[in-house]
Design a protein around this motif. Structure first.
Motif, PDB file in Angstrom:
ATOM      1  N   GLY A  48      30.510  -0.671   0.219  1.00 50.58           N
ATOM      2  CA  GLY A  48      31.210  -1.943   0.257  1.00 50.58           C
ATOM      3  C   GLY A  48      30.327  -3.155   0.036  1.00 50.58           C
ATOM      4  N   THR A  49      29.065  -2.942  -0.250  1.00 51.41           N
ATOM      5  CA  THR A  49      28.134  -4.047  -0.500  1.00 51.41           C
ATOM      6  C   THR A  49      27.539  -3.880  -1.896  1.00 51.41           C
ATOM      7  OG1 THR A  49      26.132  -2.933   0.288  1.00 51.41           O
ATOM      8  CG2 THR A  49      27.509  -4.006   1.955  1.00 51.41           C
ATOM      9  N   LEU A  50      26.702  -4.797  -2.289  1.00 52.63           N
ATOM     10  CA  LEU A  50      26.012  -4.698  -3.572  1.00 52.63           C
ATOM     11  C   LEU A  50      24.664  -3.986  -3.432  1.00 52.63           C
ATOM     12  CD1 LEU A  50      26.745  -8.259  -4.989  1.00 52.63           C
ATOM     13  CD2 LEU A  50      27.894  -6.105  -5.541  1.00 52.63           C
ATOM     14  N   ALA A  51      24.413  -3.415  -2.264  1.00 56.14           N
ATOM     15  CA  ALA A  51      23.150  -2.715  -2.019  1.00 56.14           C
ATOM     16  C   ALA A  51      23.233  -1.281  -2.535  1.00 56.14           C
ATOM     17  CB  ALA A  51      22.834  -2.717  -0.529  1.00 56.14           C
ATOM     18  N   TYR A  52      22.078  -0.660  -2.680  1.00 56.64           N
ATOM     19  CA  TYR A  52      21.977   0.736  -3.097  1.00 56.64           C
ATOM     20  C   TYR A  52      20.851   1.392  -2.308  1.00 56.64           C
ATOM     21  CZ  TYR A  52      18.232  -1.259  -5.926  1.00 56.64           C
ATOM     22  OH  TYR A  52      17.109  -1.927  -6.327  1.00 56.64           O
ATOM     23  N   CYS A  53      20.683   2.685  -2.458  1.00 56.86           N
ATOM     24  CA  CYS A  53      19.682   3.421  -1.684  1.00 56.86           C
ATOM     25  C   CYS A  53      18.652   4.061  -2.602  1.00 56.86           C
ATOM     26  CB  CYS A  53      20.354   4.509  -0.854  1.00 56.86           C
ATOM     27  SG  CYS A  53      21.487   3.839   0.367  1.00 56.86           S
ATOM     28  N   GLY A  54      17.432   4.043  -2.146  1.00 53.35           N
ATOM     29  CA  GLY A  54      16.347   4.696  -2.864  1.00 53.35           C
ATOM     30  C   GLY A  54      15.370   5.293  -1.878  1.00 53.35           C
ATOM     31  N   MET A  55      14.510   6.174  -2.399  1.00 51.45           N
ATOM     32  CA  MET A  55      13.513   6.798  -1.538  1.00 51.45           C
ATOM     33  C   MET A  55      12.434   5.774  -1.211  1.00 51.45           C
ATOM     34  SD  MET A  55      11.323  10.261  -2.102  1.00 51.45           S
ATOM     35  CE  MET A  55      12.436  11.416  -1.332  1.00 51.45           C
ATOM     36  N   ASN A  56      11.976   5.795   0.019  1.00 53.93           N
ATOM     37  CA  ASN A  56      10.886   4.923   0.455  1.00 53.93           C
ATOM     38  C   ASN A  56       9.663   5.224  -0.416  1.00 53.93           C
ATOM     39  OD1 ASN A  56       8.726   3.713   1.800  1.00 53.93           O
ATOM     40  ND2 ASN A  56       9.591   4.111   3.806  1.00 53.93           N
ATOM     41  N   PRO A  57       9.113   4.225  -1.126  1.00 55.05           N
ATOM     42  CA  PRO A  57       7.988   4.496  -2.023  1.00 55.05           C
ATOM     43  C   PRO A  57       6.765   5.061  -1.307  1.00 55.05           C
ATOM     44  CG  PRO A  57       8.397   2.132  -1.842  1.00 55.05           C
ATOM     45  CD  PRO A  57       9.504   2.825  -1.130  1.00 55.05           C
ATOM     46  N   THR A  58       6.531   4.666  -0.087  1.00 53.29           N
ATOM     47  CA  THR A  58       5.398   5.214   0.664  1.00 53.29           C
ATOM     48  C   THR A  58       5.569   6.713   0.860  1.00 53.29           C
ATOM     49  OG1 THR A  58       5.131   3.121   1.816  1.00 53.29           O
ATOM     50  CG2 THR A  58       4.083   5.055   2.808  1.00 53.29           C
ATOM     51  N   TYR A  59       6.752   7.130   1.224  1.00 53.45           N
ATOM     52  CA  TYR A  59       7.039   8.547   1.438  1.00 53.45           C
ATOM     53  C   TYR A  59       7.016   9.295   0.111  1.00 53.45           C
ATOM     54  CZ  TYR A  59       9.440  12.740   3.025  1.00 53.45           C
ATOM     55  OH  TYR A  59       9.768  14.041   3.305  1.00 53.45           O
ATOM     56  N   ALA A  60       7.600   8.713  -0.938  1.00 52.35           N
ATOM     57  CA  ALA A  60       7.665   9.373  -2.244  1.00 52.35           C
ATOM     58  C   ALA A  60       6.270   9.632  -2.798  1.00 52.35           C
ATOM     59  CB  ALA A  60       8.472   8.523  -3.214  1.00 52.35           C
ATOM     60  N   PHE A  61       5.393   8.630  -2.733  1.00 50.39           N
ATOM     61  CA  PHE A  61       4.052   8.807  -3.283  1.00 50.39           C
ATOM     62  C   PHE A  61       3.192   9.711  -2.412  1.00 50.39           C
ATOM     63  CE2 PHE A  61       5.082   4.655  -5.389  1.00 50.39           C
ATOM     64  CZ  PHE A  61       5.245   5.220  -6.651  1.00 50.39           C
TER      65      PHE A  61
END
Length: 69
Positions: A48-61
């Motif tokens: 319901g918002t304009l936000a989206y989800c992504g993986m935390n870059p610290t965790y991903a790297f």
């Protein structure tokens, strides 16, 4: 004094990391609000918002570096 011995056959399951996924978008910036342990939790908050989800870059790297070894 009673000392409990470790049980055999049971593996240790670490607690879920609460910073794996980040709510991102104009309001949150980058990397965003990184308090979610699952993608579904993050998407429910983004709903319901304009936000989206992504993986935390610290965790991903961190994971990528571990796989390269």
């Amino acid at each position: 004094m009673l000392i409990a011995a470790p049980q055999r056959g049971r593996s240790y399951i670490p607690p879920a990391r609460q910073d794996v996924f980040c709510l991102q978008g104009r309001t949150w910036g980058y990397p965003g609000n990184c308090q979610f342990s699952t993608y579904d939790q993050c998407m429910a908050t983004a709903s319901g918002t304009l936000a989206y989800c992504g993986m935390n870059p610290t965790y991903a790297f961190q994971r990528q570096g571990a796989q390269l070894r």
